[in-house]
Design an enzyme around this catalytic site. Structure first.
Site, PDB file in Angstrom:
ATOM      1  CB  VAL A 199      49.133   1.733 -22.694  1.00 48.14           C
ATOM      2  CG1 VAL A 199      48.011   0.642 -23.479  1.00 48.14           C
ATOM      3  CG2 VAL A 199      50.771   2.308 -24.299  1.00 48.14           C
ATOM      4  CG  ASN A 213      51.123  19.116 -22.931  1.00 42.34           C
ATOM      5  OD1 ASN A 213      50.255  19.526 -22.226  1.00 42.34           O
ATOM      6  ND2 ASN A 213      51.703  18.019 -22.629  1.00 42.34           N
ATOM      7  CE  LYS A 258      52.709   6.075 -25.283  1.00 46.97           C
ATOM      8  NZ  LYS A 258      51.079   6.544 -25.019  1.00 46.97           N
ATOM      9  CG  ASP A 273      44.730  -2.237 -18.371  1.00 39.99           C
ATOM     10  OD1 ASP A 273      45.223  -3.056 -18.343  1.00 39.99           O
ATOM     11  OD2 ASP A 273      43.266  -0.762 -18.815  1.00 39.99           O
ATOM     12  CG  HIS A 294      46.897  15.475 -25.451  1.00 34.07           C
ATOM     13  ND1 HIS A 294      48.484  16.781 -25.290  1.00 34.07           N
ATOM     14  CD2 HIS A 294      47.004  14.759 -25.079  1.00 34.07           C
ATOM     15  CE1 HIS A 294      48.257  16.718 -24.477  1.00 34.07           C
ATOM     16  NE2 HIS A 294      48.203  15.868 -24.010  1.00 34.07           N
ATOM     17  CG  MET A 352      45.335  10.115 -19.503  1.00 29.75           C
ATOM     18  SD  MET A 352      43.801  12.224 -19.394  1.00 29.75           S
ATOM     19  CE  MET A 352      44.094  12.149 -20.815  1.00 29.75           C
ATOM     20  CB  SER A 372      51.102  14.041 -22.758  1.00 30.63           C
ATOM     21  OG  SER A 372      51.652  13.548 -22.121  1.00 30.63           O
TER      22      SER A 372
END
Length: 739
Positions: free
Chosen positions: A413, A513, A420, A356, A463, A337, A442
């Site tokens: 992440v 979702n 997070k 990262d 999102h 993502m 999400s």
């Protein structure tokens, strides 16, 4: 004579240059005023003996986006009003209005003087139909030049001669492919098809067009000359017999009869090529008048043209907040993502810091962009120098200090609250106080994540959907303390990367979702009932969904569905998830190791390419199977659409989404909710709240509480309201005009 939208200059050779440059628009579009002026210009060119011919071009960097479809909406509103007084008179008025543009182009091509269209950029819809009516057509040799007749994508079809001129210039197979798909044509493709005559260097475009007239261009179209023969042969010929039966079958396979406009295109071409040209135009006009009255056309024009453009222009952006010009954006997490978000950001020309836990992981994330853009270069859709430019904008790092100076940071992440929290705190430690922090979560509520922030008013959810480079929708999630600046910045970012933003209030699953999970859940119920899996998938496609619910579960991963269900039970208790559905997913994951596409086996088997995926034969052994003839196939289709629409209605009732445009556009862009309906709420509006509630009650009786209509719908049914009346997005003048 002077005009508002055009200039007309005649050179020493007697060639008039008509330049279209609307003063109040970023792109030229056809309006009533524009067509009125063009009518007068044609008259002027014809009447002036000193003018030998005319070239029409654009004064902007694109030619035209075609008709302003809000004009069609107004036309339909007049028709609806007049229909209550005199249906026959109303139909005649609509027919005459529908033929206005086509009549104008016919007047141009039979004016007795040669016209050449000099196409310098995007040339869509009615603008390309105007070009096809010109006796000569020249396009600039540029990647920016795209020609198309895309009307079918918004529920109508090219009704100003497009269905008649295209198949008289190219063979019927290519004509049908172009008209029914709305595909973009490059200058090279258009020339190969015979739709344009020449390709010129951009700087020499107008001169090349004028040269066609100087060199004796005929002021008569091929189809107006005696002895004209169709390219590729007549309808009733061996070529025609080979084309038309499969063409009709292919259309049925691709559309399931859900798109009246696509069927009308075939009728227009087939019938039109059997008769003289003027009769053919009348046939096209009659079908266009018919299609304009369909609920599919009204819903698709509203959602996929008007609402989509309004949202893309920032319809939900708070007023009074200065626009953010992004100088640097940070992405936390270089997984699939995060790497995708970095790619679309760099593609928009914005510098990105991709962070990262170690340099190797960050470099791997950048390599994702390299792979995507290399593929574009290979396909000829990007140049090598564009690849180098894009990759130079992505800086991989493992050091949070490199985030200093970012206007916005997007956290992508692992979906774990503790991970997070650490990422948020470390990033905020180096960010300027005005920077906005966004989470791509999400599943975790934004309000909960914002508690990790020292400045919750600057905390927002953004999102994305996977794969980021292909999915055009982005949900912007408001936490309880999210401020206007954070919302405005998030919308500015989504617009900068050329995606469509919808604004959603905080809740479990947000909007998309929640709807998708209902769709999948209904398919699991069907499997448990013993409905054969192929019937479930085929019913979904017949209902208008691009992907069946079992295939969609495989794409998102069955083990992810299992994790979501288990988390839901932990958070909301055992009754929050149907135990039979939980058992089905556990059986798939724990007993059979079927995780979805990612491990090559889910509800489908995924053999090595070029073999295609196929449903896993073992599905029929999980539950006793119903005989196919005992299953109501139409009811399966209805269940899959109604369950999604009900969830969309609940989301509106709860105030999670407050604008029906966002609910409709979001449902189409995110998971392809039957586009011919105009979206999940327009589907209800199209049926009518009263009738929809009746359908839902019938399904509730047979299949359970999931089909219980919310109080909002019951109230709307009683009052005879639609969603666009109840939640009128224009009540406060909240609209950014479409271009």
């Amino acid at each position: 004579m002077s005009y508002i939208n055009f200039t007309l200059d005649t050179d020493a050779d007697g060639i008039a240059l008509v330049t279209w440059n609307m003063p109040d628009r970023s792109m030229n579009v056809f309006t009533e005023e524009v067509m009125g002026e063009l009518d007068k210009i044609i008259d002027q060119v014809v009447a002036d003996a000193g003018i030998k011919g005319a070239v029409i071009t654009s004064g902007k960097d694109s030619f035209s986006g075609g008709a302003d479809l809000t004009m069609l909406q107004k036309m339909l509103a007049v028709f609806a009003r007049e229909k209550t007084k005199d249906p026959e008179k109303a139909a005649k008025l609509l027919f005459d209005n529908a033929g206005r543009m086509g009549g104008l182009w016919r007047k141009l091509e039979t004016s007795g003087k040669p016209w050449v269209s000099a196409i310098n950029g995007t040339c869509m819809g009615g603008a390309f139909e105007l070009s096809l009516a010109c006796h000569g057509r020249v396009a600039a040799d540029s990647d920016k030049v795209k020609m198309a007749l895309p009307e079918v994508k918004v529920g109508i079809f090219p009704g100003a001669g497009g269905t008649q001129r295209v198949p008289r210039l190219t063979d019927q197979q290519q004509a049908l492919q172009m008209l029914t798909s709305g595909q973009n044509l490059s200058p090279q493709k258009a020339k190969a098809m015979g739709l344009i005559h020449e390709i010129a260097e951009p700087a020499k475009l107008v001169e090349t067009a004028k040269a066609m007239i100087r060199n004796g261009l005929k002021a008569v179209q091929p189809w107006d000359e005696k002895g004209f023969k169709l390219p590729g042969g007549q309808i009733y010929s061996p070529a025609g017999f080979n084309l038309w039966p499969p063409a009709i079958a292919i259309l049925r396979r691709e559309t399931y009869g859900n798109y009246p406009a696509a069927a009308a295109i075939l009728k227009c071409v087939y019938e039109g090529l059997l008769v003289p040209f003027d009769t053919a135009l009348r046939i096209e006009q009659r079908y266009f008048t018919e299609i304009m009255q369909t609920k599919e056309a009204a819903a698709m024009i509203r959602s996929l043209f008007v609402s989509l453009q309004e949202l893309n222009k920032g319809a939900r952006r708070p007023a009074g907040v200065p626009e953010t010009k992004f100088k640097k954006i940070g992405i936390l997490g270089a997984g699939f993502m995060g790497a995708g978000i970095a790619y679309v950001t760099a593609k928009a020309g914005i510098p990105v810091v991709l962070l990262d836990r170690d340099m190797e992981s960050a470099e791997k994330g950048k390599a994702h962009s390299d792979s995507l853009v290399s593929d574009q270069v290979k396909k000829g859709r990007a140049k090598p120098e564009e690849k180098d430019q894009l990759l130079s904008l992505i800086t991989p790092t493992a050091d949070y200090a490199d985030l200093a100076g970012c206007d916005l940071v997007v956290e992508a992440v692992f979906e774990d609250s503790a991970v997070k929290k650490a990422a948020t705190e470390q990033a905020e430690a180096v960010l300027k106080s005005s920077a906005i922090f966004a989470s791509n979560t999400s599943t975790i509520p934004i309000t909960a994540l914002a508690k990790n922030s020292a400045r919750p008013k600057n905390f927002v959810g953004i999102h994305f959907f996977s794969p980021v480079d292909k999915m055009m929708l982005v949900e912007i999630i408001l936490g309880k303390k999210t401020g206007d600046k954070a919302l405005a910045t998030a919308i500015d970012f989504v617009r900068a990367i050329r995606k469509t933003p919808i604004v959603v209030n905080d809740t479990r699953g947000f909007y998309v979702n929640r709807c998708v999970l209902r769709y999948m859940s209904e398919a699991y119920k069907m499997l448990i009932e013993g409905v054969p899996a192929p019937m479930i998938e085929n019913a979904a496609k017949a209902a208008g969904m691009p992907v069946g619910p079992l295939a969609l579960t495989d794409e998102t991963a069955i083990d992810l569905a299992q994790k979501i269900m288990k988390q839901t039970i932990r958070d909301l208790g055992d009754k929050a998830v149907d135990p039979e559905q939980m058992a089905l997913i556990n059986t798939m994951v724990d007993d059979h190791g079927r995780f979805g596409r990612k491990n090559g086996k889910g509800f489908y088997d995924y053999p090595a390419k070029p073999a295609k995926k196929k449903l896993w034969p073992g599905l029929k052994d999980l539950y006793p199977q119903l005989a196919a003839e005992k299953v109501d196939y139409e009811e399966l289709q209805q269940r899959l659409l109604v369950t999604i629409a009900l969830e969309a209605a609940r989301v509106m009732e709860e105030g999670i989404v407050i604008d029906p445009r966002e609910a409709d556009v979001g449902s189409i862009l995110a998971f392809g909710f039957a586009p011919y309906t105009g979206g999940a709420l327009s589907y209800i509006d199209g049926i009518g709240a009263k009738e929809f509630v009746k359908i839902a009650k019938g399904l509730q009786k047979k299949y359970g509480v999931e089909f219980k209509a919310p109080k909002l719908l019951l109230d709307m049914a009683e009052k005879g309201e639609t969603f666009y009346q109840r939640f009128d997005p224009y009540a406060k003048g909240d609209v950014k005009q479409a271009a």
